[in-house]
Structure formats: C-alpha cells, structure tokens
Scaffold this motif. Structure first.
Motif, PDB file in Angstrom:
ATOM      1  N   TYR A  35      -8.472   2.125  -6.062  1.00  0.00           N
ATOM      2  CA  TYR A  35      -7.208   1.418  -5.836  1.00  0.00           C
ATOM      3  C   TYR A  35      -7.285   0.050  -6.502  1.00  0.00           C
ATOM      4  CZ  TYR A  35      -6.770   4.998  -2.284  1.00  0.00           C
ATOM      5  OH  TYR A  35      -6.710   6.199  -1.646  1.00  0.00           O
ATOM      6  N   ILE A 122       5.467   9.328  -3.193  1.00  0.00           N
ATOM      7  CA  ILE A 122       5.985   8.100  -2.596  1.00  0.00           C
ATOM      8  C   ILE A 122       7.472   8.268  -2.346  1.00  0.00           C
ATOM      9  CG2 ILE A 122       4.242   6.536  -3.535  1.00  0.00           C
ATOM     10  CD1 ILE A 122       6.254   5.764  -5.701  1.00  0.00           C
ATOM     11  N   MET A 123       7.941   7.615  -1.305  1.00  0.00           N
ATOM     12  CA  MET A 123       9.333   7.764  -0.874  1.00  0.00           C
ATOM     13  C   MET A 123       9.567   6.699   0.189  1.00  0.00           C
ATOM     14  SD  MET A 123      10.964  11.249   0.592  1.00  0.00           S
ATOM     15  CE  MET A 123      10.324  11.396   2.234  1.00  0.00           C
ATOM     16  N   PRO A 124      10.796   6.243   0.372  1.00  0.00           N
ATOM     17  CA  PRO A 124      11.015   5.270   1.439  1.00  0.00           C
ATOM     18  C   PRO A 124      10.556   5.830   2.779  1.00  0.00           C
ATOM     19  CG  PRO A 124      12.983   5.460   0.085  1.00  0.00           C
ATOM     20  CD  PRO A 124      12.033   6.522  -0.378  1.00  0.00           C
ATOM     21  N   GLY A 125       9.734   5.064   3.479  1.00  0.00           N
ATOM     22  CA  GLY A 125       9.274   5.499   4.789  1.00  0.00           C
ATOM     23  C   GLY A 125       7.917   6.176   4.779  1.00  0.00           C
ATOM     24  N   VAL A 126       7.463   6.595   3.603  1.00  0.00           N
ATOM     25  CA  VAL A 126       6.156   7.244   3.518  1.00  0.00           C
ATOM     26  C   VAL A 126       5.056   6.216   3.774  1.00  0.00           C
ATOM     27  CG1 VAL A 126       4.506   8.059   1.794  1.00  0.00           C
ATOM     28  CG2 VAL A 126       6.670   9.238   2.097  1.00  0.00           C
ATOM     29  N   PRO A 133      -6.796  -4.541   2.978  1.00  0.00           N
ATOM     30  CA  PRO A 133      -5.526  -5.271   2.854  1.00  0.00           C
ATOM     31  C   PRO A 133      -5.402  -6.034   1.530  1.00  0.00           C
ATOM     32  CG  PRO A 133      -6.957  -6.261   4.520  1.00  0.00           C
ATOM     33  CD  PRO A 133      -7.563  -4.954   4.153  1.00  0.00           C
ATOM     34  N   GLN A 135      -6.288  -4.734  -1.409  1.00  0.00           N
ATOM     35  CA  GLN A 135      -6.316  -3.819  -2.557  1.00  0.00           C
ATOM     36  C   GLN A 135      -5.099  -4.001  -3.452  1.00  0.00           C
ATOM     37  OE1 GLN A 135      -6.470   0.009  -0.597  1.00  0.00           O
ATOM     38  NE2 GLN A 135      -4.341   0.454  -1.045  1.00  0.00           N
ATOM     39  N   SER A 136      -4.056  -4.624  -2.918  1.00  0.00           N
ATOM     40  CA  SER A 136      -2.914  -4.925  -3.778  1.00  0.00           C
ATOM     41  C   SER A 136      -2.924  -6.390  -4.202  1.00  0.00           C
ATOM     42  CB  SER A 136      -1.611  -4.605  -3.045  1.00  0.00           C
ATOM     43  OG  SER A 136      -1.615  -5.233  -1.785  1.00  0.00           O
ATOM     44  N   ASP A 137      -3.961  -7.110  -3.789  1.00  0.00           N
ATOM     45  CA  ASP A 137      -4.002  -8.541  -4.078  1.00  0.00           C
ATOM     46  C   ASP A 137      -5.031  -8.841  -5.174  1.00  0.00           C
ATOM     47  OD1 ASP A 137      -4.097 -11.255  -4.067  1.00  0.00           O
ATOM     48  OD2 ASP A 137      -4.613 -11.493  -1.958  1.00  0.00           O
TER      49      ASP A 137
ATOM     50  N   SER B  24      -1.035 -14.086  -6.426  1.00  0.00           N
ATOM     51  CA  SER B  24      -0.304 -13.499  -5.294  1.00  0.00           C
ATOM     52  C   SER B  24       0.231 -14.594  -4.391  1.00  0.00           C
ATOM     53  CB  SER B  24      -1.222 -12.601  -4.461  1.00  0.00           C
ATOM     54  OG  SER B  24      -1.962 -11.754  -5.265  1.00  0.00           O
ATOM     55  N   ILE B 184       8.082  -1.780  -6.910  1.00  0.00           N
ATOM     56  CA  ILE B 184       7.372  -1.045  -5.855  1.00  0.00           C
ATOM     57  C   ILE B 184       5.958  -1.595  -5.612  1.00  0.00           C
ATOM     58  CG2 ILE B 184       6.336   1.213  -5.350  1.00  0.00           C
ATOM     59  CD1 ILE B 184       8.900   2.490  -6.389  1.00  0.00           C
ATOM     60  N   ALA B 188       4.487  -3.562  -2.247  1.00  0.00           N
ATOM     61  CA  ALA B 188       3.278  -3.143  -1.532  1.00  0.00           C
ATOM     62  C   ALA B 188       2.381  -4.347  -1.263  1.00  0.00           C
ATOM     63  CB  ALA B 188       2.532  -2.085  -2.330  1.00  0.00           C
ATOM     64  N   LEU B 189       2.340  -5.264  -2.198  1.00  0.00           N
ATOM     65  CA  LEU B 189       1.558  -6.489  -2.004  1.00  0.00           C
ATOM     66  C   LEU B 189       2.111  -7.300  -0.838  1.00  0.00           C
ATOM     67  CD1 LEU B 189      -0.429  -8.759  -2.838  1.00  0.00           C
ATOM     68  CD2 LEU B 189       1.247  -9.465  -4.535  1.00  0.00           C
ATOM     69  N   ARG B 191       3.820  -6.160   1.632  1.00  0.00           N
ATOM     70  CA  ARG B 191       3.536  -5.365   2.838  1.00  0.00           C
ATOM     71  C   ARG B 191       2.098  -5.589   3.304  1.00  0.00           C
ATOM     72  NH1 ARG B 191       2.647   0.383   1.015  1.00  0.00           N
ATOM     73  NH2 ARG B 191       0.681  -0.597   0.461  1.00  0.00           N
ATOM     74  N   ASP B 192       1.157  -5.526   2.372  1.00  0.00           N
ATOM     75  CA  ASP B 192      -0.247  -5.645   2.762  1.00  0.00           C
ATOM     76  C   ASP B 192      -0.597  -7.050   3.239  1.00  0.00           C
ATOM     77  OD1 ASP B 192      -0.483  -3.036   2.070  1.00  0.00           O
ATOM     78  OD2 ASP B 192      -1.470  -3.382   0.156  1.00  0.00           O
ATOM     79  N   ARG B 193       0.173  -8.034   2.793  1.00  0.00           N
ATOM     80  CA  ARG B 193      -0.078  -9.410   3.234  1.00  0.00           C
ATOM     81  C   ARG B 193       0.652  -9.738   4.524  1.00  0.00           C
ATOM     82  NH1 ARG B 193      -0.958 -13.751  -0.573  1.00  0.00           N
ATOM     83  NH2 ARG B 193       0.618 -14.861   0.600  1.00  0.00           N
ATOM     84  N   ASN B 197       5.184  -7.581  12.216  1.00  0.00           N
ATOM     85  CA  ASN B 197       5.477  -6.159  12.152  1.00  0.00           C
ATOM     86  C   ASN B 197       6.782  -5.872  11.429  1.00  0.00           C
ATOM     87  OD1 ASN B 197       3.367  -4.772  13.135  1.00  0.00           O
ATOM     88  ND2 ASN B 197       4.065  -4.770  15.265  1.00  0.00           N
ATOM     89  N   LYS B 200       6.271  -6.075   7.770  1.00  0.00           N
ATOM     90  CA  LYS B 200       5.468  -4.928   7.348  1.00  0.00           C
ATOM     91  C   LYS B 200       6.332  -3.675   7.269  1.00  0.00           C
ATOM     92  CE  LYS B 200       0.627  -3.840   7.939  1.00  0.00           C
ATOM     93  NZ  LYS B 200       0.217  -4.821   6.951  1.00  0.00           N
ATOM     94  N   PHE B 205       8.803   0.048   3.893  1.00  0.00           N
ATOM     95  CA  PHE B 205       9.889   0.944   3.507  1.00  0.00           C
ATOM     96  C   PHE B 205      10.213   0.764   2.031  1.00  0.00           C
ATOM     97  CE2 PHE B 205      14.231   2.609   3.666  1.00  0.00           C
ATOM     98  CZ  PHE B 205      14.029   3.733   4.465  1.00  0.00           C
ATOM     99  N   PHE B 208       7.753   2.205  -0.622  1.00  0.00           N
ATOM    100  CA  PHE B 208       7.650   3.666  -0.725  1.00  0.00           C
ATOM    101  C   PHE B 208       6.250   4.178  -0.390  1.00  0.00           C
ATOM    102  CE2 PHE B 208      11.290   4.808  -3.938  1.00  0.00           C
ATOM    103  CZ  PHE B 208      12.144   3.958  -3.281  1.00  0.00           C
ATOM    104  N   GLY B 209       5.420   3.364   0.268  1.00  0.00           N
ATOM    105  CA  GLY B 209       4.059   3.807   0.574  1.00  0.00           C
ATOM    106  C   GLY B 209       3.111   3.721  -0.612  1.00  0.00           C
ATOM    107  N   TRP B 210       3.394   2.831  -1.529  1.00  0.00           N
ATOM    108  CA  TRP B 210       2.565   2.661  -2.730  1.00  0.00           C
ATOM    109  C   TRP B 210       1.176   2.146  -2.360  1.00  0.00           C
ATOM    110  CZ3 TRP B 210       3.007   3.421  -7.966  1.00  0.00           C
ATOM    111  CH2 TRP B 210       2.130   2.708  -8.784  1.00  0.00           C
ATOM    112  N   THR B 211       0.125   2.738  -2.957  1.00  0.00           N
ATOM    113  CA  THR B 211      -1.218   2.217  -2.700  1.00  0.00           C
ATOM    114  C   THR B 211      -1.916   1.784  -3.988  1.00  0.00           C
ATOM    115  OG1 THR B 211      -1.926   4.513  -2.662  1.00  0.00           O
ATOM    116  CG2 THR B 211      -1.734   3.396  -0.536  1.00  0.00           C
TER     117      THR B 211
END
Lengths: 192, 487
Positions: A35, A122-126, A133, A135-137, B24, B184, B188-189, B191-193, B197, B200, B205, B208-211
């Motif tokens: 990731y 991926i989809m809204p709500g998934v 935390p 991994q996107s930073d 970030s 997207i 996600a960034l 969201r993770d930060r 709630n 988040k 939402f 889209f649950g991007w990882t």
C-alpha cells in the motif's frame, strides 16, 4: 468475509521498499499487497504484477459509443422518421460526426471509470481494512499473509531485516465489506 | 542513489523543506480546521448572489422572456454571451489536467485540482443559460432524443445547437469523472487522518474504500492517462461546437471558418485568467504559497500571453478577410462593429484581450502577483466583451434596415448573470473548505524530483562530470537488475 492473519511492515522510503519487495518475493512468504500513498513507478514491475488492460476496455467502450451514435441517428433519419432539413440527404454522415465523437468519448470515459471501480472493488460505502493510518500519508506498507503454520516471530524478524520501521501482526478482512462505521468496534476487537 | 533527478534549470515545484507527511499536513489542514471569517463572509455573499439569481430567473420564467431585453432582431443577448463565456472559462481546467498531463508538464500538479473544480463549476453555470433561455423550461427535455408522443419526433441531429447539448453534457460528465477519480486517493488520506467519526464516515464514503494498493495505483494511472487522452480532443471539440452555433449560420460576422480555433484559443485564454484569479486568492488564504508558487503563476501567464496573441491575430484576420472577401455584408458588419453604436464594446475587447496581455512579455510583470491578479480580471472582462461583440454586434443591424435595433439588458438578465457568479463561488467556497485543493498524491509523486529541498540535495551531482554521473547511475542499475538472479 474471510478474516486472515497478516504480518505488516511499514517503510518510510521507496528506496528501502524496492529491495524489501524483491527480498519478500525470494523468501517464500506470501506477499499480500503493498500500500502506498501515491503511485510509485516500477513497484508493479518489482512485485511481478501484470500491466492493466483497462485501456483496452476503454477502447471497446469507445467503439460501443461510436456505433450507438451512428446506428441510432442513421436509424432515425433513414428509417424511423425521415425529415427533409433544407434538402440535406437523409444519411448525412458529416453532420453526425460531432455527436458521434461526443458519444464515443462519453461511453469510453463512463465505461472505464465503472470498470476501474469494479476492478478495484471500490464504491461509495465500501470499506476495506486499513493496515496503517499513515499508508495514505507517508508510509509504504508491505503485508504478508500468514497461515497457522507460519511463525509470527520469524515473519516479523524477517520484515525487520528488510528495513521496516514498524511491524505488527494484524487480523483483518482480506477483501472488502459494506457496513456502518458505528459497527467498527466489533471488527476492531479482533486485534484487541 | 536516488535516480530521480531534474536539472537545476527548472524551478522547484514545491518550495520549502517538505517531506511526504508535511505535504499532507499543509494541504489537508484547512479541511480539518474551522474556516476563517473571510470564508464565511465570502460564502454568504456568494449565497446571496445565488439567491438573487434564482429570483431573477424565477421572474423571467413566471412573466416570460419578455422581461429580458432581447428582441426580434437581437435574439441572443447576455444569456448566450454568458453561456459562451462560462464554457470558455471551463476550458483551462481541462487543458491543465489533460493536455498538460500528456505533455508531462510537472507544474500542473500544483494547480490541476482547483482548475478542474473551476471547470466543473463553470460548466454548471454555463448550462443554466441555454436552459432558461428556452423560456418554457418545462419543455427542456425536448432536446434529448427520448421516445415521445410527438411521432416520435426526434431532435435535429444535423443542428449545431443539438451538438452543443451533447458536447456540453459529455464535457461536464467526463470532467467530473476525471476530477473525481483523482480525488478518491486524497479523500482516503482525509479519511485515514480523521479524528471524528463523522468526518471518517463522510470521507470514507467519498473515498469509495480506497486503500492504495500497487494494483489500484497502476489502474488509476492508466485511467488518468486515457481520460486525459479523451479529454484533450473533447475540450477542443466543445468550444469548436460552440463556435459552430455561430459559424454555420449565414450571418455576416458569424459565418467564418476561423471561429473554431479562435474560440478555443479564447477559451483557454479566459480560463487561465480565471485560474489565476482563483489561485492568487486561494494560495494566500489557505497558505499554499509553497505549492502554488510564483513559478506556477508565471507559467500560466505565459499561456495567457500566447493565447492572447492568437486571439489578437484572429481579430485582425477577421478584419482582413472581411475586406479581402469584398462582400459588402461582411465589410459593413465589421465597420459597424468598430465604429457603430456598440464601438465601446469592440474597443473594450481589443484593449483587454489584445493590448494588455502583451505586457506579460515582461518577466517582472509575469511574476508580479498584484499585477497578475489585475490582469486576470481584465482578461475576463475582455473575453466577456468578445462574446458580446460577436453576438450582439453581428445581429443588431440585419438585412432590413427597418428592423435594426439596439439592445441593453434588463435587471433579470443582469441578475441571472450575477446569480451564476453566486453559483460558481458557492461551489468554489465549499470546494476550498471540504476538498483537498491540491492533488496531494500527485505532489508527493513529484516531490523528490522537484521539491526545493530535494533539488538542493542534488547539488553534488550537478557538479559531477556527466561521465561519472552516468557511470554511477548505471552501476546502480546493474545491481538492481542482477539481484533477482541470486535465487
């Protein structure tokens, strides 16, 4: 839902990540995924991933758009409802180029984005498990999938030897799920 | 050693000592904090304008289009002027996000997110005008090729006005998809930060649950590249088709083959000006001066002087061709444009679009922020007048002198225009508060090549002879390639 056990390593530099990936591939451990916070060029090659065929899908969607536009307009103008617009021929292809082009682009773009979402699941709500935390930073996360026969300690020691800054063992859903955020405590209790 | 290396000749794209985490922090922090007072003032002012626009449009719908100043001679007034103006503004966003991606222009990363947002909002504003100009707006769906009880009678697929329906709606959809597919990972960034709630949930939402797995990114880049490839001809087609609304008619002043390239250049010209207007303020208020640097503004000013010059040449070519054609209709149309009762609009256009951007040949002025800001407004005034000149001063003196007329807007038309500013800035303020205004992942991607601190670290390689540099790089490569052979 398939909860599995993962050994997680966090790297803070791409230059450490690349040798780590090739070490993992040679080690016999099962690499789950890597990731990253941004696209790291060459990582897909290093991991042995195939090139994506998304653009081929886009080409096919585009062709669908072209044929929809030409087929639909020519059916309307030559069969369904013939109208004489200022003496222009019923089948006046040059005048349909703009709409044909627009529909080609529209179909290709919409189709590709939907395919992109489908392939990436991926989809809204998934929701998917976030191993770290950051991994996107600013961290690059490499995960190994463990089974009951793998020694956790060995896996962690191995990951540390590849230059990982942080390591952990996590129980996690390997795929995605669809749920509410207020239920997340139950899920997080797995790792408590 | 790190292979990422870029010549010192290129200015850094990110100033200051940044690492990935700092990027970030800098870009996401405004989303996480409370907006400042200026934000509230601006947002509610925009909302008030929007409300006034809704009122003006409602008035016109209720009483009919007779409340507007358009008449039988001048059927298109402020409404279509504003439509073309807004669509044109949108074009810069696509140019930055798509065409500059294909040309591998690194500087686009700092500005593309905001510019694309501008595109989407501008197209939303533009779309209002033809829709409400229909008068009986409840029949607006007649433009869609839907099965209906009128035959079924289909729309005229040979008409540029219908091409426009397809062009604008496709343009809006594709721009939105392009923009969102880039957003997207950044959502996600956030969201993770997120610490709360609610945040988040909302950004979870939106993301889209991007990882961000390697495969995700591989597909994301493939998608971005193809969407850029699609958007590039798309953006050219959109303003070309808008220009066909005029060029395919037989009205002197409209009936010219130069319109498509001239309209596209003008669109990019005004769009870049609008990007400058927005970014000069955004970078100041959100403290993003290190990401949207003076170098970025200068690059855009260079585009402005280029496209402004193309537009200027187009104006002169029009005049030349009017004379060269020796068609009395053409010659009269242009003579009246320059010297007739609307002379002031022609000269406003000429001054703002042709003369003033030439000042950007001076490097000091290109890098001067207050001057850039003023010029960005001047250019957009000029481009508004260009559309006004084309639309009104081609129609106000038609074939029968008895029907010659003069046109000035009434308050509902002005209110409608102001209302679209309200719509645009309402959307933009919400964007600036809740969206990452700079593409975080893209900045991180170029950071080690073009970040100021990383470039400074390259100074030792800059002094090396090219032979030893190549040797060092290739030996590193060999090592990497031989590694898998060990097993």
């Amino acid at each position: 839902m398939a909860i599995k056990k993962f050994a997680v390593a966090a790297y803070d530099d791409e230059d450490v990540l690349f040798p780590a990936v090739s070490k993992v591939r040679r080690s016999g451990y099962k690499m789950h995924d890597v990731y990253t916070p941004f696209p790291v060029h060459g990582l897909d090659v290093a991991m042995g991933l195939k090139e994506t065929d998304l653009h081929i899908a886009g080409f096919i969607y585009g062709l669908c758009g072209t044929s929809t536009a030409v087929g639909f307009i020519s059916w309307i103008y030559t069969i369904d409802w013939k109208i004489n617009y200022g003496g222009k021929p019923h089948f006046s292809l040059p005048a349909w180029i703009p709409i044909t082009f627009e529909l080609t682009v529209l179909f290709a773009a919409v189709g590709m984005v939907l395919t992109f979402c489908y392939l990436n699941q991926i989809m809204p709500g998934v929701k998917k498990h976030v191993f770290h935390p950051r991994q996107s930073d600013d961290l690059f996360i490499l995960t190994l999938e463990l089974n009951n026969h793998t020694s956790e300690a060995d896996a962690i020691a191995f990951l540390k030897s590849t230059g990982a800054k942080e390591t952990s063992i996590q129980m996690a859903e390997e795929s995605w799920w669809y749920g509410r955020w207020d239920k997340k405590e139950e899920y997080e209790a797995l790792n408590a | 050693m790190h292979i990422k290396y870029e010549s010192f000749v290129r200015e850094p794209l990110v100033d200051g000592d940044k690492d990935y985490h700092q990027v970030s922090e800098d870009i996401i922090r405004p989303i996480e904090g409370k907006p400042g007072r200026m934000w509230y003032v601006g947002f509610f002012f925009a909302l008030a304008l929007l409300a006034y626009g809704v009122f003006s449009v409602s008035w016109a719908v209720y009483w009919g289009l007779g409340t507007w100043g358009v008449n039988r001679t001048i059927g298109w007034g402020w409404d279509i002027t504003n439509f073309v103006w807004w669509v044109g503004i949108g074009h810069a966003g696509t140019l930055i996000s798509a065409i500059l991606l294909l040309f591998r222009q690194g500087w686009r990363t700092g500005v593309n997110r905001a510019a694309e947002a501008m595109t989407i909002f501008a197209v939303m504003c533009a779309g209002q005008f033809p829709i409400w100009h229909m008068g009986r707006v409840w029949d607006a769906f007649f433009v869609l090729p839907l099965p209906n009880s009128r035959g079924p009678l289909w729309p005229n697929f040979d008409s540029p006005l219908l091409w426009d329906v397809f062009a604008i709606s496709t343009y809006f959809t594709v721009s939105l998809l392009f923009w969102y597919s880039g957003l997207i990972p950044d959502f996600a960034l956030v969201r993770d930060r997120a610490k709360t709630n609610f945040r988040k949930m909302m950004y979870g939402f939106a993301s889209f649950g991007w990882t961000g797995t390697a495969k995700n990114w591989q597909r994301q880049e493939a998608l971005a590249l193809v969407l850029a490839g699609l958007s590039t001809p798309l953006v050219l087609s959109v303003h070309t088709i808008v220009s066909f609304d005029f060029a395919t008619s037989v009205i002197p002043g409209w009936h010219t083959t130069i319109f498509p390239p001239y309209f596209v250049a003008g669109a990019v010209f005004s769009g870049f000006a609008m990007v400058n207007t927005l970014l000069v303020i955004t970078r100041k208020i959100l403290h993003l001066e290190e990401y949207i640097t003076i170098g970025h503004l200068e690059a855009m000013n260079k585009v402005i002087v280029l496209t402004g010059s193309i537009v200027g040449i187009a104006y002169l070519t029009e005049l030349f061709i009017a004379w060269y054609s020796q068609s009395w209709g053409e010659m009269a149309a242009f003579q009246w444009r320059i010297l007739g009762p609307y002379w002031w609009s022609y000269w406003a256009m000429m001054t703002c679009n042709v003369v003033s951007p030439q000042l950007f040949w001076v490097k000091k002025l290109r890098r001067n922020i207050p001057f850039t800001f003023i010029m960005s407004i001047v250019v957009n005034i000029g481009m508004w007048f260009e559309r006004f000149v084309i639309i009104v001063t081609s129609t106000y003196r038609d074939w029968i002198p008895g029907s010659w007329a003069y046109y000035s807007p009434t308050w509902p038309e002005v209110g409608f225009y102001l209302g679209t500013f309200g719509l645009f800035f309402t959307c933009y303020f919400l964007f600036a508060k809740y969206f990452p205004v700079i593409a975080v992942a893209e900045i991180k991607f170029v950071l080690k090549t073009s970040g100021d601190n990383y470039k400074r670290g390259m100074a030792k390689y800059e002094e090396q002879s090219s032979e030893s540099f190549i040797e060092m790089v290739t030996s590193h490569h060999d090592e990497e390639h031989h590694e898998p052979a060990h097993h």
